[in-house]
Scaffold this motif. Structure first.
Motif, short mmCIF file in Angstrom:
data_model
loop_
_atom_site.label_atom_id
_atom_site.label_comp_id
_atom_site.label_asym_id
_atom_site.label_seq_id
_atom_site.Cartn_x
_atom_site.Cartn_y
_atom_site.Cartn_z
N ASN A 178 119.57 32.78 -3.20
CA ASN A 178 118.83 33.71 -4.04
C ASN A 178 117.42 33.20 -4.30
O ASN A 178 116.99 32.20 -3.73
N ILE A 179 116.70 33.86 -5.18
CA ILE A 179 115.31 33.51 -5.45
C ILE A 179 115.18 32.07 -5.97
O ILE A 179 114.24 31.35 -5.63
N VAL A 180 116.16 31.64 -6.78
CA VAL A 180 116.10 30.29 -7.34
C VAL A 180 116.38 29.25 -6.25
O VAL A 180 115.76 28.18 -6.22
N THR A 181 117.30 29.57 -5.33
CA THR A 181 117.61 28.66 -4.23
C THR A 181 116.38 28.42 -3.37
O THR A 181 116.00 27.27 -3.09
N TYR A 182 115.76 29.52 -2.95
CA TYR A 182 114.55 29.39 -2.13
C TYR A 182 113.43 28.72 -2.93
O TYR A 182 112.67 27.90 -2.40
N GLY A 183 113.31 29.07 -4.21
CA GLY A 183 112.27 28.48 -5.04
C GLY A 183 112.41 26.97 -5.16
O GLY A 183 111.41 26.24 -5.20
N THR A 184 113.67 26.50 -5.19
CA THR A 184 113.91 25.05 -5.26
C THR A 184 113.38 24.34 -4.02
O THR A 184 112.72 23.30 -4.12
N LEU A 185 113.66 24.91 -2.85
CA LEU A 185 113.17 24.31 -1.60
C LEU A 185 111.65 24.40 -1.49
O LEU A 185 110.98 23.44 -1.07
N ILE A 186 111.09 25.53 -1.87
CA ILE A 186 109.63 25.71 -1.82
C ILE A 186 108.95 24.70 -2.73
O ILE A 186 107.95 24.07 -2.37
#
Length: 555
Positions: free
Chosen positions: A384-392
């Protein structure tokens, strides 16, 4: 410190006996009772599996020619206890059409209650009208149910109108009516109206009834939601003055206000001195407070204390402990917690996986993060948005702009829309990589995506500006100067940055074209997350876990 924690990690979260699966020993009156109980349990399981009660009941009636009334009644009562109001409503709607069932006033009242709990105010209105046509006297139960239906359906003014009418012309509101109207006002952010009603209940001379514990809890929750800590403390004091028993929920509500671990710990100790036993929410709040303060050993100690006290942790409690280690990048300890969840029969959810991912990011171990990200998808979870945000965020911190953009493009390809926090992270990464022109482009991207930049985004852009020209541009972009020549300044700034870099980089021009004019998209993310003051993604998971633990419904 690190070595000591590694030693702790080896023996932490040892299995407790009460967490081990035990076979229940059932006692029946006789063989007939055993057959009836097992048949009823089979019926309940079939309804749960199919998600439809009527389909199973029809099949049962067809097979046995009849269904004992006590079986139907027991099924209704059980689903009511489980708060599965959709199934309660479905069964009662079917019973209305059955000749062999005498549909009584109590059935009508349970049906309107089921509609009320689901927010189906149109159907609740029809049932109330039918009750009136059949000559049944106006009931506080039916009116309260209709009021609740309006509240659940977001029709707060209609709910308030019914309540006012009940107070003026009857039927007289009950304690449950007051509890529900306060809850409706709080959910609808009608704080003034809730406070006015509660004040009338506090007036001993005119109050129709004495406010109870649930009403006080709702008011404490309301003041928390409104951010008025002093008024919440006052409610706590009034409870003592009025002789209203304070419970673990009361203390949990007050603990949830505090951000400082010392204050949370003080309230926790005060609760224990009052002779109250902490529950899973109490422990979770204290664990969270220690985790945010980077006091991982204390967080683990509290979790161990909870297990020793025989309090069964929830998945959310595990996620909060996981977050306490992840925030400091303690991968080994976080992995131990993650494994313990499965051992104790709690399947990790997307929050668990994302928080574990953040442990690798904060280590920092981006290679490990990528491997775990792959595992997340292999295990059937959709990032989700938080998962991708963590990697970014992880790639931004390691100054790997190429990988950061690769993840951003992958996120968009998967149909996940960016939020303000992610765009601010990318803007900040470009600025720190001495590319102020691209930072400005990403600031403008927020506006293109209909995500108005918050004060943090503005402050970051202003802090990235180093030269006088960049500072002038930054002030114009954030709105501190007039915007008459902004496009000229933007092109000058971007060109200057291009000259500073190797002329052999051919990707800049095509990259600028890609990010300069995307089609506007609406944000699908919560305002609370967009206004988060820090660029920390895993804290969003922890806060959600706490909100889920301490909800209006539980008060």
């Amino acid at each position: 410190m690190r070595g000591r924690l590694e030693v702790v990690c080896m023996g932490m979260l040892a299995p407790r006996k009460f967490l081990q699966k035990r076979k229940k020993v059932e006692v029946f009156k006789d063989a007939a009772d055993e057959a009836d109980q097992k048949n009823w349990r089979r019926l309940m399981n079939e309804i749960e599996e199919k998600g439809s009660a009527v389909t199973v009941l029809k099949s049962e009636k067809l097979k046995n020619k009849t269904i004992p009334k006590d079986v139907v009644l027991g099924t209704l009562v059980r689903f009511k206890q489980l708060r599965k109001w959709n199934l309660v409503g479905e069964i009662l709607e079917w019973l209305q059409t059955q000749d062999w069932w005498d549909f009584s006033e109590m059935d009508f009242l349970m049906l309107i209650t089921a509609y009320g709990k689901q927010g189906k105010f149109n159907r609740a209105e029809k049932v109330l009208s039918l009750l009136n046509k059949k000559g049944y006297a106006p009931s506080v139960i039916s009116h309260t149910a209709l009021m609740e239906a309006y509240g659940k359906g977001g029709r707060y003014n209609n709910a308030e109108a019914i309540f006012r009418r009940m107070r003026s012309s009857g039927p007289e509101p009950s304690a449950v009516t007051y509890q529900i109207i306060l809850k409706i006002f709080v959910e609808g952010c009608k704080f003034k109206e809730a406070e006015e009603i509660f004040e009338t209940l506090l007036d001993e001379e005119t109050s129709p009834l004495k406010p109870d514990q649930r009403m006080f809890h709702m008011m404490i929750y309301m003041f928390k939601k409104a951010g008025s800590y002093e008024k919440a403390r006052k409610m706590f004091a009034v409870m003592t003055e009025r002789g209203i028993r304070q419970s673990t929920v009361t203390y949990n509500s007050l603990m949830s206000f505090e951000n400082n671990y010392k204050e949370v710990s003080k309230m926790y100790n005060q609760m224990q001195r009052a002779g109250l036993q902490p529950d899973v929410v109490s422990y979770a709040l204290l664990i969270s407070a220690y985790g945010k303060a980077r006091r991982e050993e204390e967080a683990l100690a509290v979790f161990e204390e909870m297990l020793d006290a025989g309090v069964r942790p929830t998945r959310k409690a595990y996620n909060i402990l996981l977050d306490a280690f992840a925030v400091s990048g303690m991968v080994d300890q976080a992995r131990t917690v993650f494994k313990s969840m499965r051992r104790d029969r709690y399947e990790p959810d997307i929050y668990s996986y994302t928080t574990m991912l953040s442990a690798y990011v904060n280590a920092p171990d981006m290679e490990g993060a990528e491997k775990f990200f792959t595992r997340l998808k292999v295990d059937g979870f959709k990032p989700n948005i938080v998962t991708y945000g963590t990697l970014i965020k992880g790639y931004a911190k390691t100054n790997d702009i190429e990988k950061m953009m690769e993840k951003y493009e992958e996120m968009q390809a998967c149909g996940v829309k960016p939020n303000q926090t992610i765009l601010t992270t990318i803007m900040d990464a470009y600025g720190k990589n001495r590319d102020f022109g691209s930072a400005v482009v990403w600031y403008k991207e927020m506006e293109s995506c209909r995500l108005p930049p918050d004060q943090k985004a503005k402050n970051i852009l202003l802090s990235l500006a180093k030269t006088a020209e960049e500072q002038h541009l930054a002030n114009q972009v954030v709105g501190y100067l007039d915007n008459s020549s902004i496009e000229n300044l933007l092109s000058i700034s971007v060109n200057d940055n291009d000259e500073d870099e190797d002329n052999g980089e051919d990707d800049d021009e095509s990259y600028d074209e890609e990010v300069d004019g995307p089609s506007p998209v609406a944000s699908s993310y919560d305002d609370k997350q967009e206004q988060e003051p820090e660029l920390v993604y895993l804290n969003g998971d922890a806060e959600k876990n706490l909100e889920d633990l301490l909800t209006v419904a539980e008060l």
